[in-house]
Motif scaffolding. Structure first.
Motif: not given
Length: 508
Positions: A194-203
């Protein structure tokens, strides 16, 4: 959405061995982007290049963050990546446990007044940052060393945002979290989006990938396989692209010739400070699953059976013989093995070789040590399809799946009759999971009694012949293998129970 990050043609080799070859990765602003692949696919190396831990041998990294606009970057230190708006939350947190939450969040850029740190302003700013993340139960003055894993993770994220992060890289963020804490992480990721922060998610957890992520980039053997919208791919298709082959059946069937024999492990009325009234049998050739919510008593039963926190009430028998297991050595002597849920902290000596780890149980316990058993170790490792440079390789340099195979081998070398597997596939990729599922089936076929604990219900349902479901430290009910998740959860949440309640009312 505009592109925040564009990695193009990234290449990296260690000691002449290629780890990444011509990999592209694009992450948009405000996007949750999954990076997936088997262990050894190159995910961690790509993340570490982005974080400034490694430098790429080939290719470019372009960032479009803050007021600096789009530019080509090459980070030689994590501090440079952080200054450019890239933060990483690895499984080993970069926090100082003796400092408070606020002190960690503002480390290196503390608010000052008249030359001294303004602690009041620092605590207020940290409280505002936590509130902005929707976190109300974390005090800025709490010492980080006293916090749960989830709250330490929140502190890392707040720290990243306080440094102006536009992109946060998360490496297996739920690996050590309880179910309720996973739900909190979901809310945090949504707030970051929502804040416009990008997340690179490893799982490795496919459910999280499909719950949280907008797009998925798939790596295999250090190369880009594909980058797709999550909505345009199914879990089965994703697994196929990750491992390079179709896994026709996620869980291998019971092996031909597997026979259920005599009771090898029997617990009658087992209890201690954590569980009570445990009645449980596991027969030769049988896989019995323990299911339940976090804190229900699953691991506590495993630790009691193995003598870590022994039963103080009730009786235990192995192969029909009563045994009093007051410590792990007595469990080993009785023919019980325990593969713990944390292989790195409890199962392996990471700086020692494969061979040293594989013979660890035999070397430490005279009652099971023999030349014949030592001679079986090489064959055991081969039968588990261990991938290593040789038996002199330090286990810290193996993939998670191969580390787990070494743990299993060290216990099988002692020729146990009962093996307890606590979260045996935690933190390993889907291909390695499938291999371990086959190993578990083989153990049962060889006549071992297998007690299996797994947080992912699908594993218990897919592998167990019977399922004992725990609720509040007791076995609430038992189900056959193949039961539905809804049936298991009815017992796990206490909505259904086989025991009469104190009022004597009928079960639901």
């Amino acid at each position: 959405m505009s592109a925040l990050l564009a990695m193009r043609g990234i290449g990296k080799a260690f000691l002449g061995v290629p780890v990444l070859s011509a990999v592209d990765l694009t992450v948009n602003r405000g996007e949750v982007h999954a990076l997936v692949g088997e262990n050894g696919a190159g995910k961690s190396t790509l993340m570490k290049i982005l974080a400034g831990v490694h430098t790429a041998d080939a290719g470019t990294v372009e960032l479009n963050t803050g007021e600096l606009g789009s530019r080509i970057v090459s980070f030689t230190h994590p501090a440079a990546a952080q200054k450019a708006g890239v933060a990483s939350v690895f499984q080993e947190f970069n926090l100082l446990p003796e400092l408070t939450v606020a002190e960690n969040v503002h480390l290196g850029h503390e608010p000052r007044r008249r030359g001294a740190i303004d602690r009041k302003a620092m605590n207020e700013a940290a409280a505002a940052a936590l509130a902005d993340l929707g976190v109300e139960d974390l005090a800025p003055t709490a010492k980080v060393g006293t916090l749960s894993v989830a709250h330490q993770q929140i502190t890392e994220i707040a720290k990243a945002l306080s440094q102006g992060a536009d992109l946060i890289c998360m490496d297996e963020p739920t690996a050590a979290l309880a179910d309720a804490e996973v739900a909190l992480l979901y809310r945090l990721v949504a707030r970051l989006r929502e804040r416009g922060v990008a997340v690179l998610y490893v799982s490795h957890r496919l459910r999280e990938i499909f719950d949280l992520c907008d797009r998925i980039t798939i790596l295999k053997d250090g190369r880009l396989v594909d980058s797709v919208a999550t909505a345009d791919i199914t879990p089965d298709e994703l697994v196929t692209r990750m491992v390079g082959r179709r896994i026709e059946a996620q869980f291998p069937p019971r092996l031909p010739g597997t026979e259920t024999g005599e009771v090898r492990l029997r617990i009658d009325g087992g209890g201690n400070d954590y569980v009570d009234g445990i009645d449980l049998e596991v027969r030769a050739g049988e896989i019995v699953g323990l299911a339940g919510l976090q804190g229900s008593g699953r691991t506590e039963i495993a630790e009691a059976v193995f003598g870590i926190t022994p039963f103080t009430r009730g009786t235990v028998a192995v192969d029909g013989r009563p045994v009093r297991i007051s410590r792990p050595r007595k469990a080993i002597a009785a023919g019980i093995a325990l593969v713990t849920e944390d292989r790195k902290a409890q199962g392996l000596a990471l700086h020692q070789s494969v061979k040293a780890n594989a013979r660890m149980v035999l070397d430490a316990n005279a009652r099971v040590h023999s030349r014949q058993r030592l001679g079986r170790i090489e064959g055991l490792l081969a039968s588990l399809d261990l991938v290593a440079r040789g038996d002199d390789q330090e286990v810290q340099f193996l993939s998670g799946g191969n580390q787990q195979k070494v743990v299993v081998a060290k216990w099988l070398a002692a020729e146990p009759g009962v093996i307890v597997l606590d979260e045996p596939t935690r933190g390993i990729d889907v291909g390695a999971k499938h291999k371990l599922y086959s190993v578990i089936r083989s153990l049962a076929a060889e006549g071992l009694a297998v007690l299996l604990i797994a947080s992912e219900l699908i594993e218990v349902i897919g592998l167990a012949d019977r399922i004992a479901v725990l609720h509040d430290g007791r076995i609430a009910g038992e189900l056959p293998g193949g039961a539905t998740e809804q049936e298991v959860m009815a017992y796990a949440t206490g909505r259904r129970h086989d025991r009469p309640d104190p009022e004597g009312s009928e079960p639901e």
